[in-house]
Design a protein around this motif. Structure first.
Motif, PDB file in Angstrom:
ATOM      1  N   THR A  85       0.828  -1.217   0.000  1.00 52.98           N
ATOM      2  CA  THR A  85       0.000   0.000   0.000  1.00 52.98           C
ATOM      3  C   THR A  85       0.866   1.272   0.000  1.00 52.98           C
ATOM      4  O   THR A  85       0.663   2.151  -0.849  1.00 52.98           O
ATOM      5  N   ILE A 118      -1.522  10.138   8.820  1.00 49.68           N
ATOM      6  CA  ILE A 118      -2.400   9.914   9.975  1.00 49.68           C
ATOM      7  C   ILE A 118      -2.650   8.418  10.039  1.00 49.68           C
ATOM      8  O   ILE A 118      -3.285   7.847   9.146  1.00 49.68           O
ATOM      9  N   GLY A 119      -2.112   7.797  11.075  1.00 52.94           N
ATOM     10  CA  GLY A 119      -2.159   6.340  11.226  1.00 52.94           C
ATOM     11  C   GLY A 119      -0.750   5.795  11.358  1.00 52.94           C
ATOM     12  O   GLY A 119       0.153   6.240  10.642  1.00 52.94           O
ATOM     13  N   SER A 175      -0.040   2.220  11.641  1.00 52.03           N
ATOM     14  CA  SER A 175      -0.090   0.752  11.595  1.00 52.03           C
ATOM     15  C   SER A 175       1.168   0.198  10.925  1.00 52.03           C
ATOM     16  O   SER A 175       1.879   0.914  10.204  1.00 52.03           O
ATOM     17  N   ILE A 196       1.193  -1.950   8.573  1.00 56.23           N
ATOM     18  CA  ILE A 196       1.062  -2.197   7.131  1.00 56.23           C
ATOM     19  C   ILE A 196       0.905  -0.907   6.314  1.00 56.23           C
ATOM     20  O   ILE A 196       1.155  -0.911   5.123  1.00 56.23           O
ATOM     21  N   VAL A 197       0.515   0.185   6.961  1.00 58.41           N
ATOM     22  CA  VAL A 197       0.392   1.430   6.190  1.00 58.41           C
ATOM     23  C   VAL A 197       1.260   2.555   6.787  1.00 58.41           C
ATOM     24  O   VAL A 197       2.253   2.959   6.189  1.00 58.41           O
ATOM     25  N   SER A 245      -3.824   7.995  17.095  1.00 54.72           N
ATOM     26  CA  SER A 245      -4.987   8.204  17.970  1.00 54.72           C
ATOM     27  C   SER A 245      -4.656   8.999  19.239  1.00 54.72           C
ATOM     28  O   SER A 245      -5.542   9.565  19.854  1.00 54.72           O
ATOM     29  N   GLY A 273      -9.024   4.663   8.964  1.00 55.01           N
ATOM     30  CA  GLY A 273     -10.108   3.683   9.048  1.00 55.01           C
ATOM     31  C   GLY A 273     -11.376   4.268   9.639  1.00 55.01           C
ATOM     32  O   GLY A 273     -12.147   3.571  10.292  1.00 55.01           O
ATOM     33  N   ARG A 274     -11.584   5.589   9.422  1.00 62.10           N
ATOM     34  CA  ARG A 274     -12.817   6.243   9.894  1.00 62.10           C
ATOM     35  C   ARG A 274     -13.437   7.019   8.740  1.00 62.10           C
ATOM     36  O   ARG A 274     -12.767   7.888   8.146  1.00 62.10           O
ATOM     37  N   PHE A 300     -13.207  11.228   7.914  1.00 61.54           N
ATOM     38  CA  PHE A 300     -12.643  11.781   9.142  1.00 61.54           C
ATOM     39  C   PHE A 300     -11.912  13.107   8.873  1.00 61.54           C
ATOM     40  O   PHE A 300     -11.935  14.027   9.690  1.00 61.54           O
ATOM     41  N   GLY A 302      -7.808   5.097   3.267  1.00 56.72           N
ATOM     42  CA  GLY A 302      -8.936   4.449   3.963  1.00 56.72           C
ATOM     43  C   GLY A 302      -9.925   3.746   3.040  1.00 56.72           C
ATOM     44  O   GLY A 302     -10.179   4.196   1.919  1.00 56.72           O
ATOM     45  N   ASP A 319     -11.195   7.881   4.184  1.00 56.64           N
ATOM     46  CA  ASP A 319     -11.020   8.600   5.449  1.00 56.64           C
ATOM     47  C   ASP A 319     -11.181  10.101   5.246  1.00 56.64           C
ATOM     48  O   ASP A 319     -11.189  10.859   6.209  1.00 56.64           O
ATOM     49  N   CYS A 323      -6.082   4.532  -3.957  1.00 57.51           N
ATOM     50  CA  CYS A 323      -4.977   3.685  -3.451  1.00 57.51           C
ATOM     51  C   CYS A 323      -5.265   2.191  -3.571  1.00 57.51           C
ATOM     52  O   CYS A 323      -4.328   1.394  -3.712  1.00 57.51           O
ATOM     53  N   GLY A 324      -6.533   1.795  -3.486  1.00 56.03           N
ATOM     54  CA  GLY A 324      -6.888   0.369  -3.476  1.00 56.03           C
ATOM     55  C   GLY A 324      -6.296  -0.416  -4.645  1.00 56.03           C
ATOM     56  O   GLY A 324      -5.572  -1.402  -4.443  1.00 56.03           O
ATOM     57  N   THR A 338      -2.448  -1.014  -4.483  1.00 53.88           N
ATOM     58  CA  THR A 338      -1.924  -2.038  -3.569  1.00 53.88           C
ATOM     59  C   THR A 338      -1.765  -3.361  -4.318  1.00 53.88           C
ATOM     60  O   THR A 338      -0.748  -4.051  -4.205  1.00 53.88           O
TER      61      THR A 338
HETATM   62  P1  NAD Z   1      -5.322   0.324  11.755  1.00 52.52           P
HETATM   63  O1  NAD Z   1      -6.627   0.238  12.457  1.00 52.52           O
HETATM   64  O2  NAD Z   1      -4.281  -0.704  11.993  1.00 52.52           O
HETATM   65  O3  NAD Z   1      -4.678   1.756  12.091  1.00 52.52           O
HETATM   66  C1  NAD Z   1      -5.425   2.916  12.162  1.00 52.52           C
HETATM   67  C2  NAD Z   1      -4.564   4.031  12.650  1.00 52.52           C
HETATM   68  O4  NAD Z   1      -5.356   5.198  12.785  1.00 52.52           O
HETATM   69  C3  NAD Z   1      -3.948   3.757  14.024  1.00 52.52           C
HETATM   70  O5  NAD Z   1      -2.547   3.912  13.949  1.00 52.52           O
HETATM   71  C4  NAD Z   1      -4.559   4.799  14.947  1.00 52.52           C
HETATM   72  O6  NAD Z   1      -3.633   5.303  15.895  1.00 52.52           O
HETATM   73  C5  NAD Z   1      -5.014   5.877  13.971  1.00 52.52           C
HETATM   74  N1  NAD Z   1      -6.182   6.574  14.490  1.00 52.52           N
HETATM   75  C6  NAD Z   1      -7.349   6.040  14.907  1.00 52.52           C
HETATM   76  N2  NAD Z   1      -8.169   7.014  15.357  1.00 52.52           N
HETATM   77  C7  NAD Z   1      -7.508   8.178  15.188  1.00 52.52           C
HETATM   78  C8  NAD Z   1      -7.820   9.540  15.485  1.00 52.52           C
HETATM   79  N3  NAD Z   1      -8.979   9.884  16.034  1.00 52.52           N
HETATM   80  N4  NAD Z   1      -6.905  10.469  15.198  1.00 52.52           N
HETATM   81  C9  NAD Z   1      -5.696  10.142  14.640  1.00 52.52           C
HETATM   82  N5  NAD Z   1      -5.354   8.876  14.356  1.00 52.52           N
HETATM   83  C10 NAD Z   1      -6.243   7.916  14.632  1.00 52.52           C
HETATM   84  O7  NAD Z   1      -5.675   0.463  10.222  1.00 52.52           O
HETATM   85  P2  NAD Z   1      -4.797   0.207   8.890  1.00 52.52           P
HETATM   86  O8  NAD Z   1      -4.671  -1.231   8.660  1.00 52.52           O
HETATM   87  O9  NAD Z   1      -3.584   1.069   8.885  1.00 52.52           O
HETATM   88  O10 NAD Z   1      -5.835   0.769   7.809  1.00 52.52           O
HETATM   89  C11 NAD Z   1      -6.273   2.121   7.823  1.00 52.52           C
HETATM   90  C12 NAD Z   1      -7.314   2.318   6.742  1.00 52.52           C
HETATM   91  O11 NAD Z   1      -6.723   2.020   5.487  1.00 52.52           O
HETATM   92  C13 NAD Z   1      -8.521   1.374   6.846  1.00 52.52           C
HETATM   93  O12 NAD Z   1      -9.659   2.041   6.363  1.00 52.52           O
HETATM   94  C14 NAD Z   1      -8.159   0.232   5.928  1.00 52.52           C
HETATM   95  O13 NAD Z   1      -9.298  -0.438   5.420  1.00 52.52           O
HETATM   96  C15 NAD Z   1      -7.433   0.972   4.842  1.00 52.52           C
HETATM   97  N6  NAD Z   1      -6.463   0.170   4.096  1.00 52.52           N
HETATM   98  C16 NAD Z   1      -6.481   0.305   2.753  1.00 52.52           C
HETATM   99  C17 NAD Z   1      -5.581  -0.382   1.977  1.00 52.52           C
HETATM  100  C18 NAD Z   1      -5.601  -0.170   0.497  1.00 52.52           C
HETATM  101  O14 NAD Z   1      -5.177  -1.035  -0.243  1.00 52.52           O
HETATM  102  N7  NAD Z   1      -6.069   0.979   0.027  1.00 52.52           N
HETATM  103  C19 NAD Z   1      -4.648  -1.226   2.571  1.00 52.52           C
HETATM  104  C20 NAD Z   1      -4.609  -1.321   3.950  1.00 52.52           C
HETATM  105  C21 NAD Z   1      -5.530  -0.607   4.709  1.00 52.52           C
END
Ligand code: NAD
Length: 283
Positions: free
Chosen positions: A140, A163-164, A166, A168-169, A189, A209-210, A213, A229, A241, A261-262, A265
């Motif tokens: 991704t 923002i995030g 994780s 994997i991203v 978060s 993932g919101r 947002f 997102g 997002d 982005c989907g 990936t």
């Molecule tokens: P995750 O749940 O592992 O991580 C989410 C991140 O958001 C966390 O690090 C958290 O700290 C942060 N977060 C949550 N609430 C927050 C807030 N209020 N303010 C600031 N940060 C906040 O999710 P992920 O696996 O990284 O995926 C994130 C999004 O990306 C999801 O919607 C997922 O479906 C999407 N995604 C898309 C692809 C793609 O191919 N396009 C691949 C992976 C994930």
């Protein structure tokens, strides 16, 4: 006036490059292959796996699907991965996450041979990314970098806010942006006053993932907005997002969801599988 970043177009371009190379190898009697493991009946996982299989068909990569029962034991899954690691006909292995709760995901990720880890999840492959000396990059984040590159958006010296955080991203995204000399801030978060960071960003990458947002008041004029997102809103509609409709009026470039982005990936996954083939064949 914003410009739409078209992930469908760029992913088609990348897949076409892969297809040309795979076809040339086929003419020499050589096959590039990907093993995809899915455990259980998670509907979202099924959609992702089907999309990966379709991309294999489109690029000429041979795909092997291993659809295992929800009750498959960790031992059985690890035994399958061992077999695939040892099978020289398999170049890439991916195990669709999430796995059922009784299976330790970390153990499964660590079981996949590093040179077949086309998702780039194993610790040594993640470490190589951070060192800037890698064969595979995480799909991704690499997809985001290819989108930026395709549209001539140079991140060197730019203030980029992710923002995030994780594995994997968010985290691998930071490593790839730093590699290109961006100034990177990773928010999450527990970040206080998120808007203060996003309003100063020249490039925003949302992976929260919101649904919707990131709103227009959080974005400065002319920012590049990349929405990773994939969410369902209150009406079950697919959305990102970022509140696309309002944010697009401020952005210079913006990705849609779906179609941003989907697809990238999956295109990067195909590219990584080809790289795995070359590693296996000494290139
Ligand atoms: P995750 O749940 O592992 O991580 C989410 C991140 O958001 C966390 O690090 C958290 O700290 C942060 N977060 C949550 N609430 C927050 C807030 N209020 N303010 C600031 N940060 C906040 O999710 P992920 O696996 O990284 O995926 C994130 C999004 O990306 C999801 O919607 C997922 O479906 C999407 N995604 C898309 C692809 C793609 O191919 N396009 C691949 C992976 C994930």
């Amino acid at each position: 006036m914003y410009k739409l970043i078209d992930g469908k177009e760029v992913s088609a371009f990348i897949k076409n490059q892969v297809r040309e190379e795979v076809e040339a190898l086929k003419k020499q009697g050589k096959t590039v292959s990907l093993a995809v493991i899915i455990v259980g009946n998670n509907p979202a996982s099924r959609v992702y796996v089907n999309n990966k299989k379709k991309a294999c068909e489109a690029t000429g990569i041979k795909s092997y699907e291993y659809a295992l029962d929800e009750n498959t034991s960790e031992q059985e899954l690890l035994a399958l991965i061992k077999e695939l690691n040892e099978n020289s006909e398999i170049n890439g292995i991916l195990c669709q996450l999430p796995l059922p709760k009784h299976i330790d995901e970390k153990k499964v990720i660590d079981a996949i041979a590093a040179e077949k880890d086309v998702d780039c999840f194993r610790a040594e492959n993640v470490g190589k990314m951070w060192l800037g000396d890698y064969d595979f990059a995480a799909c991704t984040p690499k997809g985001v970098m290819l989108l930026l590159e395709y549209y001539g958006i140079d991140v060197c010296g730019k203030n980029c806010v992710i923002i995030g955080r994780s594995n994997i991203v968010g985290k691998p995204m930071a490593s790839l942006l730093i590699e290109k000399s961006a100034t990177v801030t990773v928010c999450h978060s527990k970040t206080k006053n998120l808007s203060e960071f996003t309003r100063n960003a020249e490039v925003i990458i949302a992976a929260v993932g919101r649904p919707r947002f990131i709103t227009a008041d959080m974005v400065s004029d002319g920012a590049v907005v990349i929405d990773v997102g994939i969410n369902r809103d209150e009406n079950g509609k697919l959305c990102g997002d970022v509140d696309f409709e309002s944010v697009k009026e401020k952005a210079s470039y913006i990705t849609p969801v779906p179609g941003g982005c989907g697809p990238m990936t999956i295109a990067v996954l195909m590219r990584n599988t080809l790289v795995a083939y070359h590693i296996a064949n000494g290139k």
